[in-house]
Each structure stands twice: as structure tokens, then as C-alpha cells.
Design a protein around this motif. Structure first.
Motif, PDB file in Angstrom:
ATOM      1  N   TRP A  75       0.840  -1.201   0.000  1.00  0.00           N
ATOM      2  CA  TRP A  75       0.000   0.000   0.000  1.00  0.00           C
ATOM      3  C   TRP A  75       0.879   1.257   0.000  1.00  0.00           C
ATOM      4  O   TRP A  75       0.653   2.188  -0.770  1.00  0.00           O
ATOM      5  CB  TRP A  75      -0.937  -0.032   1.191  1.00  0.00           C
TER       6      TRP A  75
ATOM      7  N   LYS B 144     -11.653  -0.324  -1.256  1.00  0.00           N
ATOM      8  CA  LYS B 144     -11.308  -1.363  -0.284  1.00  0.00           C
ATOM      9  C   LYS B 144     -12.453  -2.361  -0.225  1.00  0.00           C
ATOM     10  O   LYS B 144     -13.616  -2.010  -0.424  1.00  0.00           O
ATOM     11  CB  LYS B 144     -10.985  -0.779   1.094  1.00  0.00           C
TER      12      LYS B 144
ATOM     13  N   ILE C  83      -5.063   2.030   6.335  1.00  0.00           N
ATOM     14  CA  ILE C  83      -5.889   0.845   6.077  1.00  0.00           C
ATOM     15  C   ILE C  83      -5.488  -0.250   7.059  1.00  0.00           C
ATOM     16  O   ILE C  83      -4.305  -0.528   7.234  1.00  0.00           O
ATOM     17  CB  ILE C  83      -5.691   0.339   4.633  1.00  0.00           C
TER      18      ILE C  83
ATOM     19  N   TYR D 147      -9.233  -5.382   5.695  1.00  0.00           N
ATOM     20  CA  TYR D 147      -9.483  -4.950   4.321  1.00  0.00           C
ATOM     21  C   TYR D 147      -8.332  -5.304   3.388  1.00  0.00           C
ATOM     22  O   TYR D 147      -7.182  -5.383   3.794  1.00  0.00           O
ATOM     23  CB  TYR D 147      -9.702  -3.428   4.255  1.00  0.00           C
TER      24      TYR D 147
ATOM     25  N   ILE E  23      -7.107  -3.963  -0.695  1.00  0.00           N
ATOM     26  CA  ILE E  23      -7.276  -2.830  -1.599  1.00  0.00           C
ATOM     27  C   ILE E  23      -7.271  -3.325  -3.041  1.00  0.00           C
ATOM     28  O   ILE E  23      -6.445  -4.164  -3.417  1.00  0.00           O
ATOM     29  CB  ILE E  23      -6.134  -1.804  -1.412  1.00  0.00           C
TER      30      ILE E  23
ATOM     31  N   GLU F 251      -8.576   8.086   2.187  1.00  0.00           N
ATOM     32  CA  GLU F 251      -8.223   7.211   3.312  1.00  0.00           C
ATOM     33  C   GLU F 251      -6.882   6.554   3.011  1.00  0.00           C
ATOM     34  O   GLU F 251      -6.739   5.851   2.022  1.00  0.00           O
ATOM     35  CB  GLU F 251      -9.307   6.145   3.500  1.00  0.00           C
TER      36      GLU F 251
END
Length: 148
Positions: free
Chosen positions: A58, A137, A79, A84, A86, A76
Motif C-alpha cells: 500500500w 477497499k 488501512i 481490508y 485494496i 483514506e
């Protein structure tokens, strides 16, 4: 009699299908939340369809974008990857900023997640080379993802 049993066996063996790769069998919708959409003018023309499941990956994606993109288009950035995963789609270069990526739906079966998306053109925007993107997400997954 043996001939009839043999013919019936062949018929049954060829008429039964064990197609485990059938992606449309029992697809159910996956709830997703958009966390970023927009376009970048990086002009690297690298189309990317990504499943991100770790904070390291990420952060690599966030570092790919200039700060003004992260600050202006991604709502956002923190995370929880225990909850979650992505999905990010970055289009190849488009000829104006009027193009966008739209994830229309995400569905899954026992083996696979399928992400359906399209490139849309509003017909307006600045001319130049831009790469539209959308980031969403979904509930955490370990399934492979296929992009349509």
C-alpha cells in the motif's frame, strides 16, 4: 446388455461437466468502498490492476503518486489490512483529464474475485496525457483476483 451399459457409461461420462473454472457459477456481490479516484499526469503509461494486501505494498502505491494526488484524491490512507484488502486500477494514458476509471461491480465465488470496470469519457477536461485511477477497499481476502 454390456453394450447398453457401456454406451450409457460413455454418455454419462461425456455429458457430466466438472468445470471448476466456471467463473459465473454462484457469483455473489462483494461490498466495496471507494477511497480514491482521479487522474495523474505521471505519463508512465503503465496500466496496473492491483490487489494490495499488505501495508508495505500500500505504501509503495501511495509513494508512486505525487503528494498532491495522495492529499487531494485519496480520502483514506490508513488501512487495517487485517480487515481490508485494496483493489486499485490505474489506466493507461488517456488523451484528456475527462477520462475516468469506474469499478462497476466486484463479485466472488468460492475460488475467485472478479472486478468489473470500465473507462468512461465525459468529453471534457484538459488535453494531455493523463492516467485515471480508482482505488477501493473490500473485506480482506486471500483469493486471486481477475480484472474484466
Amino acid at each position: 446388455m454390456k453394450t447398453i451399459i457401456l454406451i450409457l457409461s460413455i454418455f454419462l461420462a461425456t455429458s457430466c461437466s466438472n468445470d471448476d473454472d466456471n467463473q459465473t457459477a454462484q457469483l455473489t456481490p462483494v461490498t466495496f468502498t471507494e477511497i480514491g479516484t482521479g487522474f495523474t499526469d505521471l505519463n508512465d503509461n503503465i496500466e496496473q490492476n492491483l490487489l494490495i494486501t499488505t501495508e508495505t505494498d500500500w505504501n509503495t502505491l501511495l509513494n508512486y503518486f505525487p503528494n498532491y494526488i495522495v492529499d487531494g484524491y485519496i480520502n483514506e490512507t490508513n488501512i487495517d489490512f487485517n480487515d481490508y484488502s485494496i483493489i486499485a486500477i490505474i489506466s493507461e494514458n488517456q488523451p484528456s483529464s475527462g477520462f475516468s476509471v469506474n469499478i462497476t461491480s466486484i463479485e466472488e465465488n468460492d475460488n475467485l474475485i472478479i472486478v468489473y470496470s470500465e473507462i468512461q469519457n465525459s468529453g471534457s477536461g484538459y488535453t494531455g496525457f493523463f492516467q485515471p485511477f480508482q482505488i477501493v477497499k473490500i473485506p480482506v481476502t486471500n483469493k486471486p483476483v481477475e480484472f474484466e
